[in-house]
Design an enzyme around this catalytic site. Structure first.
Site, short mmCIF file in Angstrom:
data_model
loop_
_atom_site.label_atom_id
_atom_site.label_comp_id
_atom_site.label_asym_id
_atom_site.label_seq_id
_atom_site.Cartn_x
_atom_site.Cartn_y
_atom_site.Cartn_z
N HIS A 55 -55.53 54.29 52.78
CA HIS A 55 -55.77 52.68 51.77
C HIS A 55 -56.71 51.70 53.11
O HIS A 55 -55.27 50.21 52.83
CB HIS A 55 -55.14 51.91 50.91
CG HIS A 55 -55.27 52.75 49.58
ND1 HIS A 55 -54.42 52.72 48.73
CD2 HIS A 55 -56.14 52.89 48.91
CE1 HIS A 55 -54.99 52.56 47.60
NE2 HIS A 55 -55.74 52.85 48.19
N HIS A 89 -51.96 59.64 48.69
CA HIS A 89 -51.29 59.22 48.47
C HIS A 89 -50.56 59.98 46.91
O HIS A 89 -49.62 60.35 46.09
CB HIS A 89 -52.10 58.29 47.31
CG HIS A 89 -52.38 56.87 48.31
ND1 HIS A 89 -53.53 57.01 48.60
CD2 HIS A 89 -51.72 56.34 48.58
CE1 HIS A 89 -53.53 55.64 49.77
NE2 HIS A 89 -52.30 55.40 49.29
N HIS A 139 -51.95 52.37 40.55
CA HIS A 139 -51.32 52.55 41.77
C HIS A 139 -52.07 54.17 41.80
O HIS A 139 -51.38 54.83 41.26
CB HIS A 139 -50.31 52.08 43.03
CG HIS A 139 -50.65 52.61 44.26
ND1 HIS A 139 -50.71 53.81 45.06
CD2 HIS A 139 -50.91 51.55 44.94
CE1 HIS A 139 -50.54 53.51 45.72
NE2 HIS A 139 -51.03 52.28 46.94
N GLU A 141 -50.65 56.65 43.94
CA GLU A 141 -49.33 57.39 43.85
C GLU A 141 -48.72 57.20 42.70
O GLU A 141 -48.14 58.82 42.08
CB GLU A 141 -48.24 56.32 44.83
CG GLU A 141 -47.39 57.12 45.05
CD GLU A 141 -45.92 56.84 46.40
OE1 GLU A 141 -47.02 55.75 47.44
OE2 GLU A 141 -45.07 56.48 45.71
N THR A 180 -43.07 54.54 46.20
CA THR A 180 -42.81 54.49 47.74
C THR A 180 -43.32 53.66 49.27
O THR A 180 -42.19 53.19 49.97
CB THR A 180 -43.02 55.52 49.35
OG1 THR A 180 -44.44 55.45 49.12
CG2 THR A 180 -42.44 57.25 48.43
N SER A 239 -51.07 49.19 49.17
CA SER A 239 -49.42 48.48 48.35
C SER A 239 -48.49 47.89 49.47
O SER A 239 -47.81 46.98 49.27
CB SER A 239 -48.65 49.80 47.55
OG SER A 239 -47.50 49.06 47.35
N ASN A 240 -48.20 48.60 50.36
CA ASN A 240 -47.36 48.44 51.78
C ASN A 240 -47.82 47.01 52.32
O ASN A 240 -47.08 46.11 52.62
CB ASN A 240 -46.84 49.64 52.19
CG ASN A 240 -48.60 49.69 53.50
OD1 ASN A 240 -48.03 48.91 54.22
ND2 ASN A 240 -48.60 50.71 53.07
N SER A 282 -51.25 51.55 56.77
CA SER A 282 -52.59 52.24 56.86
C SER A 282 -53.61 51.23 57.78
O SER A 282 -54.86 51.80 57.79
CB SER A 282 -53.27 52.92 55.77
OG SER A 282 -52.57 51.23 54.92
S1 SF4 Z 1 -46.35 54.42 53.95
FE1 SF4 Z 1 -44.31 56.54 53.59
S2 SF4 Z 1 -45.16 57.05 51.91
FE2 SF4 Z 1 -46.36 56.16 52.33
S3 SF4 Z 1 -47.81 57.63 53.25
FE3 SF4 Z 1 -47.32 56.04 55.49
S4 SF4 Z 1 -44.02 57.71 55.24
FE4 SF4 Z 1 -45.79 58.17 53.79
#
Ligand code: SF4
Length: 325
Positions: A55, A89, A139, A141, A180, A239-240, A282
């Protein structure tokens, strides 16, 4: 932990910038981008990628310039020798099945840590367990993880209210797994609610929230306690990255999620003397450098790096690419 760097003499306002480490690319994102670039070298353009490989618009645009064609569904890719790559994902089982039926050449760039969640859910479902997935509806994932099992086999919860609405215990043992890239703190609260409702619920043997997500959240949380504002470099649909912004805001400070330096809300920084900078898993480091350069153009920056942990995780490329090389 802090490594101050000397500031140059300047008439610009002074700004202490705390650079979080770790930040930015995780091992799964590095591997996914490597897969696409290796496929371009081996098979030549076009290489098809189903959905955004990771993303981040900048990553996607750079790959497009090299000959990658991003597609929404498999019927947009022709059968033949140019591969179709599945994003980091992960995908529902129906996707590779459809690809096989259409004789497509596919390469799977699903992050191995996402694949691990798929395998755990499958194994426990085979043992007769009810599967609850903690994650965000829609999402990619979550779609991929739910799609590992027959329709209706996985129940998705995204909040404590969702847990309260779950149907009563039907006597089957229950296992929960998680997306995750969730907030570590929010997930802990949802898991506690699940344990209150279903005291015998099984937890996965290892945490599903990945090392990269947890480490970046820990770094930004520590940094946010020492500054007055936070900049998270990352995409809106990441998301992260969104979780990093939330973690920082929970510490009580304004946090902005910016795609690059052009997104920075300079008004919001007018009255602050310190800012932390981090990046989602990302977001390329080049974008962090552009944001730092933009800060440097406006302020007399005193740069510090805050390192909360170091990372050495790396994932091998899929076998078909290793063998082809
Ligand atoms: S955020 Fe974590 S689960 Fe997602 S691609 Fe990176 S290492 Fe893998």
């Amino acid at each position: 932990m802090f490594e101050p760097e000397p500031a140059a003499t300047s008439t610009k306002p002074r700004l202490r910038v705390v650079l979080c480490a770790p930040r930015g690319f995780c091992a799964g994102v590095v591997r996914a981008i490597d897969i696409v670039e290796r496929a371009l070298e081996l098979y030549g353009p076009p290489v098809y990628v189903r959905h955004e490989i990771v993303h981040n618009r900048h990553v996607v645009e750079q790959l497009k310039a090299k000959g990658v064609v991003f597609i929404k569904e498999l019927d947009e890719a022709p059968a033949g020798e140019h591969p179709v790559i599945f994003s980091a994902h992960g995908v529902a089982r129906a996707v590779p099945e459809e690809a096989r039926a259409r004789n497509l050449f596919t390469i799977d760039a699903t992050c191995p840590l996402v694949t691990k969640v798929h395998r755990v859910a499958q194994a426990h479902f085979r043992r007769g367990r009810r599967i609850i997935l903690i994650g965000h509806a829609g999402h990619p994932e979550v779609i991929g993880t739910m799609g590992q099992l027959p329709p209706g086999a996985v129940t998705l919860v995204g909040s404590i209210e969702d847990v309260d609405r779950l149907p009563a215990d039907d006597g089957r043992p229950i296992l929960y797994v998680t997306q995750t890239t969730l907030s570590v703190d929010d997930t802990r609260e949802i898991v506690a609610a699940l344990k209150r409702r279903f005291p015998s619920i099984h937890a996965p043997a290892m945490d599903d929230i990945c090392y990269a997500t947890a480490n970046r959240q820990e770094a930004v949380k520590t940094a946010a306690r020492r500054v007055e504002a936070v900049i998270v470099v990352g995409a809106d649909n990441s998301s992260n990255s969104q979780r990093l912004r939330e973690v920082a805001e929970r510490e009580g400070f304004a946090a902005q999620l910016v795609a690059d330096e052009s997104d920075v809300d300079w008004m919001a920084l007018q009255k602050v003397g310190s800012v932390a900078v981090t990046a989602g898993a990302s977001a390329p480091e080049a974008l962090v450098k552009r944001v730092l350069a933009a800060l440097d153009a406006r302020y007399e920056v005193v740069l510090e790096t805050l390192t909360t942990t170091s990372e050495s995780m790396a994932f091998p490329l899929p076998r078909e690419l290793r063998e082809a090389v």
